[in-house]
Each structure stands twice: as C-alpha cells, then as structure tokens.
Design a protein around this motif. Structure first.
Motif, short mmCIF file in Angstrom:
data_model
loop_
_atom_site.label_atom_id
_atom_site.label_comp_id
_atom_site.label_asym_id
_atom_site.label_seq_id
_atom_site.Cartn_x
_atom_site.Cartn_y
_atom_site.Cartn_z
N SER A 1 1.15 -22.93 -25.03
CA SER A 1 -0.20 -23.56 -25.13
C SER A 1 -0.07 -25.06 -24.60
O SER A 1 -1.10 -25.48 -24.16
CB SER A 1 -0.39 -23.70 -26.74
N CYS B 1 5.58 -23.89 -28.92
CA CYS B 1 4.26 -24.22 -28.35
C CYS B 1 4.21 -24.60 -27.11
O CYS B 1 3.23 -24.75 -26.58
CB CYS B 1 4.41 -25.84 -29.07
N ASP C 1 -2.65 -26.90 -21.48
CA ASP C 1 -3.68 -27.99 -21.43
C ASP C 1 -3.63 -28.68 -20.40
O ASP C 1 -2.56 -29.35 -19.89
CB ASP C 1 -3.18 -28.68 -22.95
#
Length: 317
Positions: A128, A125, A132
């Motif tokens: 990603s 993860c 953010d």
C-alpha cells in the motif's frame, strides 16, 4: 584501525529501531557506536535505543529529505576519536532519508573501512505504501540503495503476503538479496567479512553502492509533514489514544514517550495502522511525540492544533 559501518535504512515504521536494539542485544561483546537521527527537538529514537548513552550520538532537527552531510561526517569523526574505541559503527537513518546518499557521506570519513546498507521493508504495509504516489519515489530509492533487504513484521505463516512483497521488490531491485530472518551474528559476519548472506547470493559486500546511489535522478520529495510536540505534563493514556483515534488525520507514523498515570512513562507507537502502548519506569531525555502525516505545510498548523487539543483534554491537573 579502520572501522566498518552499517547503515540501517527503510521507510517510516519499518522497524529500524527495533532491529537496532536486537543488534545491540546480540553484539556478543562487540563495542558498537550508534548514531541516530531524530526529527525536531525531542530525541525519541535516542531514548528508545537500548544502550549505554555514552555509546550513542544523536542528530536532532532532521528534515524530511535528510542526507546528513557535514553534520554526519563531524559526528562520526567524533565517535571514531573516542579513546574507548569501537569495533563497528551503526547509523540509523530517518525514515524519509535516502540511505545511499547517507552512505556516500560516510565514505568521506577517514577511518571507515567499509559500509553496508541494510534496508528494512515492512512486509505488511509495503504494497500500500509503494502504491501511494506521494511516497513511492522515496521508497523505491531506499530499496535501490540497499545492499541487503530485510522483510519485517510478516507473520511466519503469511506466505502469500511474503510472495507478494518479494514480487514487488523484484521489480525495483535486482541486486540486493531479500531475507526474512537476519540474526545479529549473520549481519556482523556480513559487515566485518563480506560473508554470510552476501556471500550466499554471490555478491560480496562492496562499496559499489556509492556509484549506484549517486547516479540516480534526484528524488521527488514525499508529501509528508512532521509535527513534534514537547509534552511536559502527565496524561491519561486512554484519553490520549481515544482522542487521537477519533481524529481523521492521514497519519503515516507516530511515536513518543511521555508521563502517564501511576508515575510511569508511556511509549506510544503508531505503525501499520495500529496504535500500541508499552510502559517503562525511567524518564526520557525530553518527553514528547512526533507525528508524520501525508499532508502539506499549509495543513500543518490546523493539524497541530487538533493534536494539541487531544493532549490538553487528557492532561492530569
């Protein structure tokens, strides 16, 4: 005798508690004192640690930008004073705290000989999460404040993802070595002696982390809301999972322990966009569940009501 201290940092869902348990299982006779921080009033992380609880202290009620401060110093001083004594101390930080500032607080504790910051990064993860805009500032700080970085959750043959993650990490940290395997013996050698991976990279373990951590600009708080529920009933676990999955909530991380069917306790975990459940027979200190969401405080009451509706519908009368 002075005691070394390991700080385990990393973003939500990076596998800190799992790795901590591997260290406890591989301690090979070492006596380890563990300090863990939990959000809210439900000690979920505390109950997930595989250790005799007399060797574990918890700090509950942590905030999303927790730096521990005086509570941490007091707790560690209490642990060092235990008559049984410890060979080393381990502090598992919250997933939204800055490990360098936590390490700086630890440096104030008399009897601590050295501190190493191990940063865990979820290789699945990471790309990603760091993209953010609400989370990236905290994640970058966590990386920069680590002495050693361990990539977690990558499949052994996923070389493309590993290369991608390492390339992104290189943009933010030129000092810390990145590894994909870190057996307990190596981390203890690194912590006690400054050897192992730190020696291989030509950078022995030092306390320079403190000057680096405190020289950074103030971190921008992530837009993350935490919700902690006390769950004292018994629940149909399949109904809970289906209900939570049906909600379109911006969940980043969630975990909890509560009673399910057949007089057993469900350990429910959400990380990497996936829900998982394991079962155990022993009761937690206090059953409940914590959710971390990318949301602001104004949305908290509405989201809490939706989650409570799921559990109310799944409760076994």
């Amino acid at each position: 005798m002075e005691i070394p201290c390991l700080v385990i940092g990393g973003f939500l869902g990076s596998g800190k508690t799992t790795y901590l348990n591997s260290l406890l299982r591989g301690a090979n006779g070492l006596k380890l004192g563990v300090l863990v921080n939990d959000f809210g009033d439900v000690p979920i992380d505390y109950d997930l640690i595989e250790s005799a609880h007399e060797n574990v202290l918890e700090l509950t009620g942590g905030c999303v930008c927790c730096t521990y401060g005086g509570d941490l110093v007091s707790a560690l001083t209490q642990m060092i004073a235990k008559p049984s004594g410890f060979d080393a101390l381990i502090v598992e930080t919250s997933g939204l705290s800055l490990p360098g500032i936590v390490a700086a607080s630890i440096r104030l504790v008399p009897g601590i000989s050295r501190v190493g910051v191990l940063g865990l990064v979820d290789g699945v993860c990471f790309s990603s999460n760091i993209a953010d805009k609400f989370l990236s500032d905290t994640i970058v700080r966590q990386i920069q404040e680590s002495d050693l970085i361990l990539l977690t959750k990558l499949a052994p043959d996923d070389h493309a993802k590993q290369t991608e993650t390492e390339a992104i990490l290189a943009k933010y940290s030129s000092d810390a070595e990145v590894v994909t395997l870190l057996p307990p013996g190596d981390i203890f050698d690194w912590l006690f002696n400054g050897n192992g991976f730190a020696e291989k990279s030509g950078k022995p373990l030092q306390d320079s982390i403190f000057s680096r951590a405190l020289s950074y600009p103030k971190a921008k708080a992530p837009l993350v809301t935490s919700i902690t529920l006390v769950l004292s009933d018994t629940y149909h676990i399949e109904m809970v999972l289906k209900g939570l999955q049906s909600l379109t909530l911006p969940i980043i991380r969630s975990k909890g322990i509560f009673r399910a069917e057949s007089n057993r306790y469900a350990v429910v975990d959400f990380a990497g966009l996936r829900w998982s459940v394991e079962y155990r027979a022993d009761a937690p200190t206090r059953p409940g569940m914590t959710f971390f969401l990318s949301a602001d405080a104004e949305q908290k009451d509405q989201i809490t009501a939706q989650i409570l509706n799921v559990f109310d519908a799944a409760a076994i009368n």
